[in-house]
Design a protein around this motif. Structure first.
Motif, PDB file in Angstrom:
ATOM      1  N   TRP A 204      -3.801 -12.629  -5.284  1.00  0.00           N
ATOM      2  CA  TRP A 204      -3.889 -11.442  -6.134  1.00  0.00           C
ATOM      3  C   TRP A 204      -5.133 -10.630  -5.787  1.00  0.00           C
ATOM      4  O   TRP A 204      -5.095  -9.406  -5.640  1.00  0.00           O
ATOM      5  N   GLN A 205      -6.257 -11.341  -5.664  1.00  0.00           N
ATOM      6  CA  GLN A 205      -7.502 -10.654  -5.300  1.00  0.00           C
ATOM      7  C   GLN A 205      -7.438 -10.181  -3.849  1.00  0.00           C
ATOM      8  O   GLN A 205      -8.004  -9.140  -3.498  1.00  0.00           O
TER       9      GLN A 205
ATOM     10  N   THR B 173       0.813  -1.227   0.000  1.00  0.00           N
ATOM     11  CA  THR B 173       0.000   0.000   0.000  1.00  0.00           C
ATOM     12  C   THR B 173       0.839   1.266   0.000  1.00  0.00           C
ATOM     13  O   THR B 173       0.303   2.354  -0.219  1.00  0.00           O
TER      14      THR B 173
ATOM     15  N   ARG C 123      -5.500  -3.192  -0.782  1.00  0.00           N
ATOM     16  CA  ARG C 123      -5.332  -1.850  -1.369  1.00  0.00           C
ATOM     17  C   ARG C 123      -6.608  -1.038  -1.284  1.00  0.00           C
ATOM     18  O   ARG C 123      -6.577   0.182  -1.122  1.00  0.00           O
ATOM     19  N   LEU C 124      -7.756  -1.713  -1.377  1.00  0.00           N
ATOM     20  CA  LEU C 124      -9.037  -1.021  -1.240  1.00  0.00           C
ATOM     21  C   LEU C 124      -9.182  -0.437   0.162  1.00  0.00           C
ATOM     22  O   LEU C 124      -9.614   0.715   0.324  1.00  0.00           O
TER      23      LEU C 124
ATOM     24  N   ASP D  64      -4.759  -9.063  -2.382  1.00  0.00           N
ATOM     25  CA  ASP D  64      -4.016  -7.802  -2.418  1.00  0.00           C
ATOM     26  C   ASP D  64      -4.907  -6.645  -2.841  1.00  0.00           C
ATOM     27  O   ASP D  64      -4.776  -5.519  -2.342  1.00  0.00           O
ATOM     28  N   GLU D  65      -5.812  -6.906  -3.780  1.00  0.00           N
ATOM     29  CA  GLU D  65      -6.749  -5.854  -4.204  1.00  0.00           C
ATOM     30  C   GLU D  65      -7.624  -5.407  -3.035  1.00  0.00           C
ATOM     31  O   GLU D  65      -7.916  -4.218  -2.882  1.00  0.00           O
TER      32      GLU D  65
ATOM     33  N   ASN E 241      -9.313 -14.517   0.883  1.00  0.00           N
ATOM     34  CA  ASN E 241      -7.972 -14.668   0.311  1.00  0.00           C
ATOM     35  C   ASN E 241      -7.734 -16.100  -0.149  1.00  0.00           C
ATOM     36  O   ASN E 241      -7.140 -16.342  -1.210  1.00  0.00           O
TER      37      ASN E 241
ATOM     38  N   LEU F 168     -15.499  -7.001  -5.348  1.00  0.00           N
ATOM     39  CA  LEU F 168     -14.424  -7.966  -5.500  1.00  0.00           C
ATOM     40  C   LEU F 168     -14.908  -9.413  -5.429  1.00  0.00           C
ATOM     41  O   LEU F 168     -14.114 -10.347  -5.602  1.00  0.00           O
TER      42      LEU F 168
END
Length: 600
Positions: A471-472, A429, A478-479, A474-475, A465, A530
């Motif tokens: 990968w998702q 982040t 970051r959100l 991590d999204e 997770n 997501l």
């Protein structure tokens, strides 16, 4: 009545028609001093003014840059500087202002002025206009190499002897500023406005200014930061411990001196809130070099026999590998384990014992110069050729053999450095990590101010997770970061990322509770994007729990635990972190996801 003047040809013309030259400005005494306040940041007192000069209003020579350019062209630079000092001191005396007066002068002009006039002449003039020498600060504006340093130092000594102080102007904007600081030993250093401009957005400037303050403290020099123009710049500069400030935020240059700053500047200085210092994108241990992993080890020539190599390995059990060196440069490498795999085979000693060791050696080993940095080492660690992890690698200097190291040491070094870097800034982040979080809380505790520390954590993140992949995941992380940042006041509220799905927010905003509620609602709504269509239809996903059992989990949501910290309640950042973590656990039990832990 319009004044008439005779031209060199004997004709008469209006003075308004005569072009303005620097010579005319000096001859007519058409310099107009203006004064800008210098403020003590601890209490907002106006302690000094800097005298700046203007030319005739409405003419091409009104602004100082134009005047000094004309002075260079006309060969009157020294005369202009001396005239500016004289005009500034005289105008100052007429206003009977207390405090100090800063007047600008180059080293060359100062030397010339004291060559033409003795210090006693200066003292006599000052007495005549009732200005004490102790109230004067000569501000050296030299930005090029000083032509005659001994002469300048002698002039400075003469001024100091009668009570005049010396300042160094625009530090950081000249090639010889550090030299001047070292040799002149000024009473005051004025930091160039470059460092103040948007300092609240530049961690590099914060670090540089902090370093300059430490240097000044070690040399016993006072510091003034120039160019303060906004409340954010003032707050950061004040919180770094700068003693004095100057800039448009306190007042623009004007003919009349000011005795107090205006309400906006006063309000900002009176505020007990601390600045949220910007973090610099730092490469922790960026000075790391591969030589730190150097292991001195013997080397052999290409014609050395296998039998000799075996004796060397058997004599030193700690010897991981041996380099093969020719004319000082490494050409191959013998790994202990791989060597004895061959040496232990039937009839190897009889067949190959006396043969050159290059026969079964690795003749294209990984070779790194001693000055190789961490970025290259990281690339090596992730390269396709992984043989060095077991065989090790060779360290050289200028192509010549120095020693060896192991793949294990390389992995450990890169891992430790990356872990340390993450403590400063989270790599996912880019938010501040544990160390900046603790430092900010420590500053708040030292200030004695009240604040609110919040700990944010996701509900059902691990199943998400595991189900969708990292990968998702991590999204999702970051959100969370983007939502926290979007709803916080960057000037007052500090957002940090501890790691994983754990976040810390330290609020000075009074409406922190509303902000937290908005953060939770915003994240919970956006997090659904997501999930796939099937999960949205069912209201969640089937995934393993922590005991390995499959069960249904609802959408990922956010919980925030908050603790209100009163001035003097805690002394250590760890105490605040523990209280916030406890509040977070209680928040996860709350339906609305927000829990406030009040002080006992």
């Amino acid at each position: 009545m319009t004044a008439l003047r005779a031209t060199p040809a004997g004709n008469w013309q209006s003075a308004a028609d005569i072009p303005w030259t620097l010579a005319r400005v000096l001859a007519e005494g058409a310099l107009h001093p203006v004064f800008q306040p210098i403020v003590r940041l601890a209490d907002g007192a106006v302690t000094a003014h800097e005298c700046l000069m203007r030319g005739p209003a409405g003419t091409p020579l009104q602004m100082p840059d134009a005047m000094f350019a004309a002075a260079r062209t006309e060969g009157l630079l020294i005369e202009l500087e001396i005239a500016c000092v004289r005009a500034g001191i005289l105008a100052w005396s007429r206003q009977a202002m207390k405090g100090k007066l800063f007047v600008n002068i180059s080293g060359a002009a100062l030397v010339e002025a004291l060559t033409r006039h003795d210090v006693t002449d200066l003292l006599r003039v000052l007495r005549g206009i009732r200005v004490s020498p102790e109230s004067l600060v000569f501000e050296l504006t030299e930005h090029d190499r000083v032509a005659d340093m001994p002469a300048l130092l002698a002039a400075v000594a003469r001024l100091r002897a009668c009570g005049v102080q010396i300042a160094l102007d625009d530090f950081g904007d000249g090639c010889s500023s550090l030299r001047l600081w070292t040799e002149v030993k000024p009473n005051i250093v004025k930091i160039d406005k470059f460092f103040a401009r948007d300092i609240g957005d530049h961690g590099e400037k914060v670090q540089m200014l902090d370093a300059l303050l430490r240097l000044a403290a070690s040399l016993g020099t006072s510091v003034i930061v120039e160019g303060i123009e906004t409340d954010v710049e003032l707050r950061v500069i004040r919180d770094l411990g700068v003693a004095y400030g100057q800039g448009y935020f306190f007042g623009r240059p004007a003919p009349l001196v000011v005795r107090a700053i205006d309400a906006d500047a006063r309000r900002e200085l009176d505020s007990t809130e601390i600045a949220v210092l910007p973090e610099v994108g730092r490469a922790v241990h960026s000075d790391f070099r591969v030589e730190r992993m150097l292991m001195r080890a013997p080397a052999v020539s290409p014609d050395t026999s296998h039998q000799t190599v075996a004796v060397m390995f058997q004599a030193d059990e700690s010897l991981h590998s041996i380099a093969i060196v020719e004319d000082g440069a490494p050409v191959g490498m013998l790994n202990r384990e791989r060597f004895f795999d061959q040496y232990a085979k039937p009839y190897f000693k009889e067949l190959y014992g006396r043969k050159p060791c290059t026969l079964f050696a690795h003749m294209s080993p990984l070779t790194l110069d001693r000055y190789t940095g961490i970025e290259t080492l990281t690339q090596v660690l992730t390269s396709e050729d992984q043989r060095y992890l077991t065989e090790g690698f060779i360290i050289t200097e200028g192509g010549k053999y120095l020693g060896v190291s192991t793949g294990e040491q390389l992995v450990r070094a890169v891992t430790e450095i990356r872990i340390e870097a993450a403590r400063h800034a989270n790599p996912l982040t880019f938010l501040p990590g544990n160390i900046p979080i603790s430092q900010h809380i420590a500053r708040l505790l030292a200030s004695g101010n009240d604040f609110v520390a919040c700990y944010g954590d996701l509900n059902h993140f691990k199943p998400f997770n595991d189900y969708y992949g990292y990968w998702q995941g991590d999204e999702m992380i970051r959100l969370v970061a983007s939502v926290f940042v979007a709803h916080c006041d960057a000037r007052r509220d500090f957002v940090g990322h501890v790691g994983g799905d754990d976040f810390v927010v330290v609020f000075q905003s009074q409406d922190w509770a509303t902000r937290c509620a908005d953060i939770i609602d915003d994240f919970n709504a956006k997090a659904r994007s997501l999930f796939d269509a099937e999960a949205l239809k069912r209201g969640g996903i089937e995934a393993e729990d922590r005991d390995g059992m499959m069960r249904f989990f609802g959408f990922t949501t956010l919980s925030i635990g908050a603790v209100r910290v009163r001035g003097g309640q805690y002394t250590q950042p760890e105490q605040v972190a523990s209280a916030a973590a406890l509040a977070k656990h209680k928040a996860k039990l709350e339906t609305r996801g927000l829990y406030l832990e009040e002080a006992a």
